[in-house]
Design a protein around this motif. Sequence first.
Motif, PDB file in Angstrom:
ATOM      1  N   ILE A  42       0.862  -1.178   0.000  1.00  0.00           N
ATOM      2  CA  ILE A  42       0.000   0.000   0.000  1.00  0.00           C
ATOM      3  C   ILE A  42       0.902   1.232   0.000  1.00  0.00           C
ATOM      4  CG2 ILE A  42      -1.733   1.309   1.285  1.00  0.00           C
ATOM      5  CD1 ILE A  42      -2.623  -1.390   2.525  1.00  0.00           C
ATOM      6  N   SER A  44       0.669   4.936   0.744  1.00  0.00           N
ATOM      7  CA  SER A  44      -0.301   5.714   1.499  1.00  0.00           C
ATOM      8  C   SER A  44       0.233   7.096   1.861  1.00  0.00           C
ATOM      9  CB  SER A  44      -0.643   4.939   2.774  1.00  0.00           C
ATOM     10  OG  SER A  44      -1.656   5.570   3.492  1.00  0.00           O
ATOM     11  N   LEU A 102      -7.154  10.933  -7.532  1.00  0.00           N
ATOM     12  CA  LEU A 102      -6.653   9.604  -7.183  1.00  0.00           C
ATOM     13  C   LEU A 102      -6.679   8.683  -8.401  1.00  0.00           C
ATOM     14  CD1 LEU A 102      -5.543   7.960  -4.784  1.00  0.00           C
ATOM     15  CD2 LEU A 102      -7.874   7.174  -4.379  1.00  0.00           C
ATOM     16  N   SER A 106      -3.434   6.978  -9.887  1.00  0.00           N
ATOM     17  CA  SER A 106      -3.415   5.515  -9.993  1.00  0.00           C
ATOM     18  C   SER A 106      -3.045   5.061 -11.399  1.00  0.00           C
ATOM     19  CB  SER A 106      -4.786   4.934  -9.620  1.00  0.00           C
ATOM     20  OG  SER A 106      -5.085   5.196  -8.276  1.00  0.00           O
ATOM     21  N   VAL A 134      -1.908  -0.947  -3.906  1.00  0.00           N
ATOM     22  CA  VAL A 134      -3.016  -0.061  -3.561  1.00  0.00           C
ATOM     23  C   VAL A 134      -2.475   1.352  -3.329  1.00  0.00           C
ATOM     24  CG1 VAL A 134      -4.833   0.396  -1.843  1.00  0.00           C
ATOM     25  CG2 VAL A 134      -4.235  -1.971  -2.419  1.00  0.00           C
ATOM     26  N   ASN A 136      -3.565   4.827  -1.330  1.00  0.00           N
ATOM     27  CA  ASN A 136      -4.462   5.154  -0.245  1.00  0.00           C
ATOM     28  C   ASN A 136      -4.237   6.585   0.234  1.00  0.00           C
ATOM     29  OD1 ASN A 136      -6.273   4.699   1.978  1.00  0.00           O
ATOM     30  ND2 ASN A 136      -4.493   4.441   3.281  1.00  0.00           N
ATOM     31  N   ILE A 138      -5.223   8.456   3.341  1.00  0.00           N
ATOM     32  CA  ILE A 138      -5.709   8.082   4.663  1.00  0.00           C
ATOM     33  C   ILE A 138      -6.994   8.836   5.014  1.00  0.00           C
ATOM     34  CG2 ILE A 138      -5.153   8.100   7.137  1.00  0.00           C
ATOM     35  CD1 ILE A 138      -2.213   7.615   6.292  1.00  0.00           C
ATOM     36  N   ASP A 139      -7.974   8.100   5.496  1.00  0.00           N
ATOM     37  CA  ASP A 139      -9.290   8.614   5.902  1.00  0.00           C
ATOM     38  C   ASP A 139     -10.066   9.265   4.761  1.00  0.00           C
ATOM     39  OD1 ASP A 139      -8.845   7.739   8.494  1.00  0.00           O
ATOM     40  OD2 ASP A 139      -8.033   9.662   9.144  1.00  0.00           O
ATOM     41  N   GLN A 140      -9.669   8.995   3.490  1.00  0.00           N
ATOM     42  CA  GLN A 140     -10.377   9.607   2.371  1.00  0.00           C
ATOM     43  C   GLN A 140     -10.757   8.577   1.319  1.00  0.00           C
ATOM     44  OE1 GLN A 140      -8.728  13.510   1.085  1.00  0.00           O
ATOM     45  NE2 GLN A 140      -7.230  13.102   2.700  1.00  0.00           N
ATOM     46  N   LYS A 141      -9.788   8.090   0.587  1.00  0.00           N
ATOM     47  CA  LYS A 141     -10.055   7.170  -0.527  1.00  0.00           C
ATOM     48  C   LYS A 141      -8.923   6.159  -0.642  1.00  0.00           C
ATOM     49  CE  LYS A 141     -13.335   9.574  -3.049  1.00  0.00           C
ATOM     50  NZ  LYS A 141     -14.581   9.031  -2.668  1.00  0.00           N
ATOM     51  N   SER A 142      -9.271   5.027  -1.244  1.00  0.00           N
ATOM     52  CA  SER A 142      -8.302   3.979  -1.506  1.00  0.00           C
ATOM     53  C   SER A 142      -8.627   3.373  -2.863  1.00  0.00           C
ATOM     54  CB  SER A 142      -8.404   2.922  -0.406  1.00  0.00           C
ATOM     55  OG  SER A 142      -7.364   2.009  -0.499  1.00  0.00           O
ATOM     56  N   LYS A 143      -7.602   2.991  -3.614  1.00  0.00           N
ATOM     57  CA  LYS A 143      -7.821   2.421  -4.939  1.00  0.00           C
ATOM     58  C   LYS A 143      -6.855   1.275  -5.183  1.00  0.00           C
ATOM     59  CE  LYS A 143      -8.635   3.471  -9.705  1.00  0.00           C
ATOM     60  NZ  LYS A 143      -9.509   2.354  -9.840  1.00  0.00           N
TER      61      LYS A 143
END
Length: 162
Positions: A42, A44, A102, A106, A134, A136, A138-143
């Motif tokens: 990840i 991040s 993001l 990505s 991944v 990421n 933090i506390d928002q979005k992850s892909k």
Amino acid sequence: MSTTKNNSIQEQINADLLESFTLFIDSEYTGYDPLKPVSKIIFSAQGEITSPPDLEFMGYGGGSEGESFSECGGIDLTSFFPLDEQSEYFASNEDEYIEECLQNASAAVLKGLQSVAGSIEFQKLPKDGPVVFVLNLIDQKSKVICRIHPDGDIELPPKKES
């Protein structure tokens, strides 16, 4: 962005990925000797929730033996998250805006991973089968970006049905 600038950014992402893999296989940086196998990496960042904003996506790895490395390596994706976007659109559509940023970041990281998947640095990384990558915020979005098999073959995540 201009093609020259895009190429420069892509070259930097490719270099960041290779440097990260080099650190992921160095026990002095991971803190593990012997190195632990990885099945998920990840990248991040805190994003704009910190002041100043943090858009250096640090590497975190995990596998069947737990953490493989933490805050090791990284990719600078600042150019994909313009911080001067304090317009009405940004204020009223922040979630969509961050999603778009993001998505673009990505896509660039995927291009980078495609170019370094067969590298010696990636091959030396101890793996628990395929490695999922991944991005990421933090506390928002992850892909989920992709999965790279030990032989360097890349598998894209399934398309989400609308």
